[in-house]
Design a protein around this motif. Structure first.
Motif, PDB file in Angstrom:
ATOM      1  N   UNK A 180       0.820  -1.205   0.000  1.00  0.00           N
ATOM      2  CA  UNK A 180       0.000   0.000   0.000  1.00  0.00           C
ATOM      3  C   UNK A 180       0.861   1.266   0.000  1.00  0.00           C
ATOM      4  N   UNK A 181       1.720   1.438  -1.017  1.00  0.00           N
ATOM      5  CA  UNK A 181       2.465   2.702  -1.111  1.00  0.00           C
ATOM      6  C   UNK A 181       1.535   3.734  -1.739  1.00  0.00           C
ATOM      7  N   UNK A 182       1.691   5.007  -1.393  1.00  0.00           N
ATOM      8  CA  UNK A 182       0.801   6.017  -1.966  1.00  0.00           C
ATOM      9  C   UNK A 182       1.089   6.252  -3.445  1.00  0.00           C
ATOM     10  N   UNK A 183       0.247   7.050  -4.089  1.00  0.00           N
ATOM     11  CA  UNK A 183       0.471   7.367  -5.495  1.00  0.00           C
ATOM     12  C   UNK A 183       1.749   8.198  -5.621  1.00  0.00           C
ATOM     13  N   UNK A 184       2.250   8.290  -6.840  1.00  0.00           N
ATOM     14  CA  UNK A 184       3.557   8.918  -7.057  1.00  0.00           C
ATOM     15  C   UNK A 184       3.633  10.329  -6.448  1.00  0.00           C
ATOM     16  N   UNK A 231      10.993  -2.368  -8.372  1.00  0.00           N
ATOM     17  CA  UNK A 231      10.250  -1.359  -9.152  1.00  0.00           C
ATOM     18  C   UNK A 231       9.950  -0.091  -8.355  1.00  0.00           C
ATOM     19  N   UNK A 232       9.692  -0.183  -7.057  1.00  0.00           N
ATOM     20  CA  UNK A 232       9.364   1.053  -6.327  1.00  0.00           C
ATOM     21  C   UNK A 232      10.594   1.943  -6.161  1.00  0.00           C
ATOM     22  N   UNK A 233      11.780   1.374  -6.392  1.00  0.00           N
ATOM     23  CA  UNK A 233      13.009   2.181  -6.314  1.00  0.00           C
ATOM     24  C   UNK A 233      13.455   2.675  -7.691  1.00  0.00           C
TER      25      UNK A 233
END
Ligand code: SF4
Length: 474
Positions: A400-404, A448-450
């Motif tokens: 659950x990371x927030x939007x960009x 991918x999140x990095x």
């Protein structure tokens, strides 16, 4: 997030073991919990509710349940809202008998799956993507449940580690990319399948092996039978963030201890080679001690202290009686939540300079508030060290990371982040050092999140073809 657990035994007491094992997976989800089992009369039974395991489930009732196989789930919502309707396991009785399913991950083609199923008359009871897998089974009424499950999974993209209960036995399945962990443990004749091996420690079971990416494993009175999901993939994508933050440090994933990986991240961070960095004021060299943002930054902080030969001091105290459920997704309450949860010790910070290690910075709220609380202690210097690279991209695979736009590192330079959180300096671990610390080949990890290197998306028309193929020759 989310944690799944399954148990199969020759004896009749596994439902309570699911309750106990779920407690070890509580860090993976605190919104709801549930346990499902099949009775001798072919009926599926489920107990689930909102809150922590001990709030949602009645241990006394589960202790009296006679079941040779059971599954359980703890939930942190990433797809579908946080309400009881979406609590898992999700259960149904269909043409081929009872089935219950619990899922960790996020299906990236859920919208297409749902549209295709609804066009064939499916009625969804929840907004959770997991229900699509159950619906796909029910739309193949002439196949055995296991065969229907394998076929269904060939039409699904994204992340899933599943435990499924059907009359054929307990089934564990992991997506062909291997995003989320899933492993098997054993105690005598009892088999367990869990998101993390820390659940086996609690149940007195020993780790046997990881479920392979793309594997469907059936456990029943005949033992273990392994099958493949009929889909070819060119890459593997085990989530690197499991090692950075998500998993418990006493778990082992794909042969690598989470504790050892985090400790190595801290050591490499202390060597200070390569990662993105910014120094606003000098004074790193005369830091007096290393502290951590508890609990997620502590193991890396210990590695940092060892490498830098500085003492580690538990100078930020965590209030253990405040759970994540307390923190509502508004900025104001989130800020209050941080103050209630984390508290620096004034005596330890006063007139001293500290290295503060955390695992990641997502929105920047926690880091900013803790640094400002440390400043109130009249510290001489505060140097923030992050044991992963900047998080600049959202996750579509179950976190659950927030939007960009809400990710501070996507909007700001490293200098701007250091200024906004109020640190004297800010160093991140490099991507290369993070991968080396994990110790798993780069081409088997998702980062991918990095770095934005997402799994190549199946285009919409191909995704629709994949789903339609499931229904051919039903
Ligand atoms: S995008 Fe990040 S959090 Fe999501 S699966 Fe990949 S590494 Fe894990």
């Amino acid at each position: 997030m989310c944690g799944v657990l399954g148990a199969y035994s020759g004896k009749d007491y596994v439902a309570e073991e699911i309750y106990l094992g779920l407690s070890a997976l509580q860090h993976r989800g605190q919104e709801s919990a549930g346990v499902a089992w099949i009775n001798g009369d072919r009926r599926i039974n489920v107990i689930k509710g909102m809150g922590l395991v001990h709030e949602a489930l009645d241990q006394g009732r589960l202790a009296n349940v006679k079941a040779k196989a059971a599954i359980g789930h703890v939930r942190y919502s990433t797809a579908g809202g946080s309400h009881e309707q979406n609590a898992q396991p999700i259960c149904a009785n269909y043409a081929q008998g009872p089935v219950a399913i619990a899922h960790n991950g996020n299906l990236t083609n859920f919208k297409i799956l749902r549209e295709e199923l609804e066009s064939r008359g499916a009625i969804f009871q929840s907004t959770s993507d997991t229900e699509a897998i159950l619906q796909l089974l029910a739309h193949q009424p002439k196949r055995t449940p296991l065969d229907a499950l394998r076929r269904a999974l060939a039409g699904v993209t994204g992340a899933y580690s599943l435990v499924v209960l059907m009359e054929e036995g307990l089934v564990a399945a992991r997506d062909p990319w291997g995003f989320r962990p899933l492993s098997i443990g054993r105690r005598g004749d009892n088999y367990y399948v869990a998101s993390e091996s820390c659940a086996f420690n609690l149940l007195g079971a020993t780790f046997v092996r990881d479920i392979e990416p793309g594997e469907v494993l059936l456990i029943n009175e005949r033992g273990l039978s392994s099958y493949k999901i009929p889909i070819e993939t060119s890459r593997k994508c085990l989530c690197s963030f499991e090692y950075v933050y998500l998993a418990r440090p006493d778990s082992v994933i794909e042969g690598r201890s989470v504790y050892r990986a985090r400790q190595e991240m801290g050591r490499r961070l202390a060597r200070g080679e390569g990662g993105e960095r910014c120094v606003l004021t000098d004074g790193v060299a005369d830091a007096d001690f290393v502290a951590s943002m508890p609990d997620s930054g502590t193991t890396a902080a210990l590695g940092y202290a060892e490498e830098s030969r500085l003492p580690y001091e538990a100078a930020v105290v965590r209030n253990r009686y405040v759970g994540r459920t307390f923190i509502q997704p508004t900025q104001r309450v989130r800020e209050l939540g941080v103050r209630i949860k984390l508290s620096p010790s004034p005596d330890l910070f006063r007139d001293r300079s500290a290295i503060l290690v955390d695992d990641s910075i997502v929105r920047g709220t926690t880091a900013g508030l803790v640094v400002s609380m440390i400043r109130e202690c009249k510290t001489r210097g505060i140097h923030l060290r992050i044991s992963s690279p900047p998080v600049r991209y959202p996750c579509f695979y179950g976190i659950d990371t927030p939007s960009k736009g809400d990710l501070v590192a996507a909007r700001c330079t490293i200098k701007e982040i250091a200024e906004s959180v109020g640190a004297d300096s800010l160093f991140y671990l490099s991507r290369e050092d993070m991968v080396k610390s994990i110790g798993i080949p780069d081409n088997r990890l998702c980062t991918a999140c990095f770095d934005g290197n997402y799994l190549e998306e199946t285009d919409e028309s191909e995704s629709r073809r994949m789903v339609k193929r499931i229904f051919e020759q039903v």
